[in-house]
Design a protein around this motif. Structure first.
Motif, short mmCIF file in Angstrom:
data_model
loop_
_atom_site.label_atom_id
_atom_site.label_comp_id
_atom_site.label_asym_id
_atom_site.label_seq_id
_atom_site.Cartn_x
_atom_site.Cartn_y
_atom_site.Cartn_z
N LEU A 132 47.10 39.46 35.19
CA LEU A 132 45.87 38.70 34.97
C LEU A 132 44.76 39.20 35.87
N PRO A 133 43.51 39.02 35.46
CA PRO A 133 42.41 39.45 36.32
C PRO A 133 42.24 38.48 37.49
N THR A 134 41.55 38.95 38.53
CA THR A 134 41.25 38.09 39.66
C THR A 134 40.04 37.23 39.34
N SER A 135 39.06 37.83 38.67
CA SER A 135 37.94 37.03 38.15
C SER A 135 37.41 37.72 36.91
N GLY A 136 36.48 37.05 36.24
CA GLY A 136 35.97 37.61 35.00
C GLY A 136 36.83 37.20 33.83
N VAL A 137 36.43 37.62 32.65
CA VAL A 137 37.16 37.21 31.46
C VAL A 137 37.16 38.34 30.43
N ALA A 138 38.23 38.40 29.67
CA ALA A 138 38.30 39.35 28.55
C ALA A 138 38.70 38.57 27.33
N ARG A 139 38.06 38.88 26.21
CA ARG A 139 38.44 38.22 24.95
C ARG A 139 38.85 39.29 23.97
#
Lengths: 433, 275
Positions: free
Chosen positions: A96-103
């Motif tokens: 998982l990322p530490t911050s931010g978002v992916a769709r």
């Protein structure tokens, strides 16, 4: 999420915690630290940090943002450790990322490794189903494509033999065959095509192109710039976790090459030959071949707008009359484009009794080659007597099409060569260049 | 939109997404199938090894406790039947705890290369143990017939005790699986727990011999309910565990599963980075 997009990545950041070099503590402090370290480890684990006590953060991806439209093939390039694989791992939800978002829209499949879940004791057939299952294919999916997968893999009668008795080539072919018939809406591929022989790679890439024609999206990481250039619609260049450039493949790859030309670590562009030719009647040895840029740096990737200097280092203890030293330029399909020798225009070899070694340089002019990969193979002959060196694999060069004098970039041009010719209007006098 | 996967940092404490696990059920079945094929490939005995361990343990305890100390004098059924019935359900429980808690570490290769709901891995182990249990049950049935015992209507309660055994085992395993992937010493704690439970559970000893107050205290151990309930439902030995203790055991199981689920979900988010 915009309807035309398959992937949207926004400010994606990934921080790993890596063990720090031990801080200075007095012996007493150290003793206390050691005794309490299990507690600290437990605490940091539950807080969602990674492994051990004293750690420093390492930013692997730093606010990465980009968008990919449906049906596109995206290439991701960057030097080792730039964060390419981490990006794919996040998009495939392995981490998982530490911050931010992916769709991501639609069913995602990832091929980060060929033959994930393969077990040596299982037969080819059993592994096929297992591998398919972890990739997200049902038994029904595989049964439906069974004959095609079999044909693609070329494993034949070995299908019911344990995989541990396969040659490594067979194993890779079977594994890749399963993946090739895997049809997610978004496919993430990490350098898996670098295994297997050239023929197989070609089939694999063809398969991926087909996947995108069917409206699926592909994100591929590759070190092979020629692959990226031929197959991708856009290229994402990441360096030290940051997006350097995203867009037109030629544009991005040439910036990447410019940048990395200062970085000599990328240079292959050199091959030394042990004992070539072996057992020759002539006192001749081919020592090494190199490809250099105009500044004399050894490298293997060139912009089409710069010359490629081919250097041949040879050893000749005594003069050989009528010797011809040169090379052949071939396409990646092994078709000879031309052959050239050191004495084409005039003799460039003066016998030197002291050193007995020679460095001969032939220049492939700028604005001449088209994009792609080429072989430069050494050829040495004695005129009217026979070959000294032939059928020896020399170097591979990669050319990126670059047309700096144009207002608009040329993406590609038909043909093996892409020479920029002197053109004149009819009434203009032809002057000597 | 339903078909969009949103990938975000992990927030807070959540339970595993069971719906997603259900979508991946064919992967689970494939794993179980694969593991069985691997386990017995290139062996001569094949599935015999599924019953080998509880059977030999039964033989050992029969010789020692029954033979030397006459442990079987207070029970109405032959001691080998008494011990083996309990041992197979005990083995089910303890193997679920052991193997499921090791499952993430064992599959670390896979975890780093492909996304599957991580809960699949412990569930595969639990499913495998259920199959092993079924194989051992065949032997138990054989023994029962040989001794002239036939199951009564009590057997309808058997799934309850099976569920308790697997659920409790899985709950414990889920708490430790994430830690085991990071710290290899988590397994020692797991071993300690199962060893301790073995001695406080009436697997090879007879609870009717316990002095007060231990004769009621021991039943707070959910595994005591499982073992005695299992014996009762299958062999008609003694009485069914009381509703209170059964409910209590269920409560413990639910709490363990909830805590296990929370810890597991919490730790799985960084699992690929650290295994």
């Amino acid at each position: 999420m915009k309807p035309e997009n398959a992937i949207e990545v926004e400010d994606l950041t990934k921080v790993f915690y890596v063990a720090a070099t031990a801080a200075k503590h007095t012996r007493g402090q150290q003793l206390v630290r050691n005794l309490t370290s299990p507690l600290r480890r437990l605490r940091s684990t539950l807080l969602g940090q990674s492994a051990f006590g004293a750690e420093v953060p390492l930013t692997v991806l730093d606010r990465v943002s980009f968008e990919v439209k449906k049906g596109q093939i995206i290439g991701v390039i960057g030097s080792n450790g730039s964060g390419k694989s981490t990006l794919l791992k996040i998009l495939s939800r392995i981490t998982l990322p530490t911050s931010g978002v992916a769709r991501v829209r639609g069913k995602v499949g990832s091929l980060l490794e060929v033959g994930t879940g393969f077990h040596p004791d299982l037969t080819g057939r059993e592994n096929m189903y297992m591998n398919g299952a972890v990739l997200g294919m049902t038994k029904h999916d595989i049964n439906r494509r069974f004959d095609e997968i079999m044909a693609f893999s070329g494993v034949g009668d070995f299908i019911d033999t344990p995989v541990k008795r396969y040659s490594s080539g067979m194993r890779v072919r079977l594994a890749f065959a399963v993946s090739a018939f895997f049809e997610p809406e978004v496919l993430l591929v990490d350098e898996v095509l670098s295994v297997g022989d050239a023929e197989f790679q070609k089939r694999g890439l063809g398969k991926m192109a087909q996947v995108s024609r069917e409206g699926r999206t592909v994100v591929m990481v590759s070190h092979k710039l020629s692959t990226i250039l031929t197959h991708c619609d856009s290229v994402l260049w990441i360096n030290k976790g940051k997006v350097m450039e995203f867009g037109d493949p030629n544009q991005v790859v040439s910036s990447y090459l410019m940048e990395s030309s200062m970085d000599s670590t990328l240079s292959e562009g050199e091959k030394t030959f042990g004992n070539t030719p072996a057992g020759s009647e002539y006192p001749f040895k081919l020592v090494a071949m190199r490809t250099l840029d105009a500044d004399g740096n050894v490298r293997s990737s060139f912009l089409s707008s710069s010359p490629v200097v081919v250097e041949m280092e040879v050893e000749m203890p005594e003069p050989i009359p009528f010797i011809q030293i040169g090379f052949e330029l071939k396409t990646s399909e092994e078709n000879i484009i031309f052959r050239t020798y050191h004495n084409d225009l005039h003799e460039t070899l003066d016998y030197q009794p002291d050193t007995q070694t020679y460095r001969l340089r032939g220049v492939i002019p700028a604005n001449f080659l088209n994009k792609g990969s080429f072989y430069i193979d050494p050829v040495v002959a004695v005129h009217r007597r026979g070959w000294v060196v032939q059928n020896v694999r020399g170097l591979t060069i990669h050319i990126v099409l670059d047309t700096p004098n144009r207002d608009y970039a040329i993406k590609q041009r038909m043909g093996v060569l892409a020479p920029m010719l002197e053109w004149r209007a009819e009434n203009e006098p032809i002057t000597k260049a | 939109m339903r078909d969009v996967t949103v990938i975000e940092p992990a927030k807070g404490w959540l339970l595993p997404n069971l719906r997603e696990v259900w979508q991946y059920r064919h992967v689970l079945l494939n794993f179980v199938n694969r593991n069985f094929r691997i386990a017995y490939r290139q062996t001569i005995g094949g599935p015999i090894y599924a019953v080998y361990n509880p059977f030999m343990t039964m033989v050992g305890y029969t010789l020692m406790l029954d033979g030397l100390f006459d442990a079987g004098q207070d029970i109405s059924i032959p001691y080998p039947l008494f011990a083996f019935s309990a041992l197979i359900i005990w083995t089910l429980f303890t193997n679920v705890v052991q193997n499921a808690s090791m499952s993430l570490q064992r599959n670390s290769q896979l975890i780093q290369k492909i996304y599957i709901p991580r809960l699949i891995f412990p569930l595969v182990e639990a499913a495998m143990e259920l199959v092993n249990f079924a194989i051992a049950s065949v032997l138990l049935f054989g023994m029962m017939l040989a001794y002239g015992y036939f199951p009564s209507a009590n057997i309808l309660m058997l799934p309850v005790y099976l569920l308790l055994a697997v659920g409790t085992g899985l709950g414990i395993a889920l708490i430790f699986a994430g830690f085991q992937a990071r710290f290899r010493d988590a397994n020692y704690v797991v071993q300690l727990i199962t060893r301790f439970l073995f001695f406080v559970t009436p697997v090879v000893w007879v609870s009717s011999r316990l002095p007060a107050p231990f004769d009621t205290l021991y039943a707070y151990n959910p595994m005591a309910v499982v073992v005695e309930g299992f014996r009762w439902s299958l062999l008609g030995l003694g009485e069914a565990p009381s509703a209170f203790f059964t409910a209590f055991a269920f409560g413990v199981m639910v709490v363990l599963l909830l805590v296990g689920g929370l810890v597991f979900r919490r730790l799985e988010t960084t699992i690929a980075d650290v295994v």
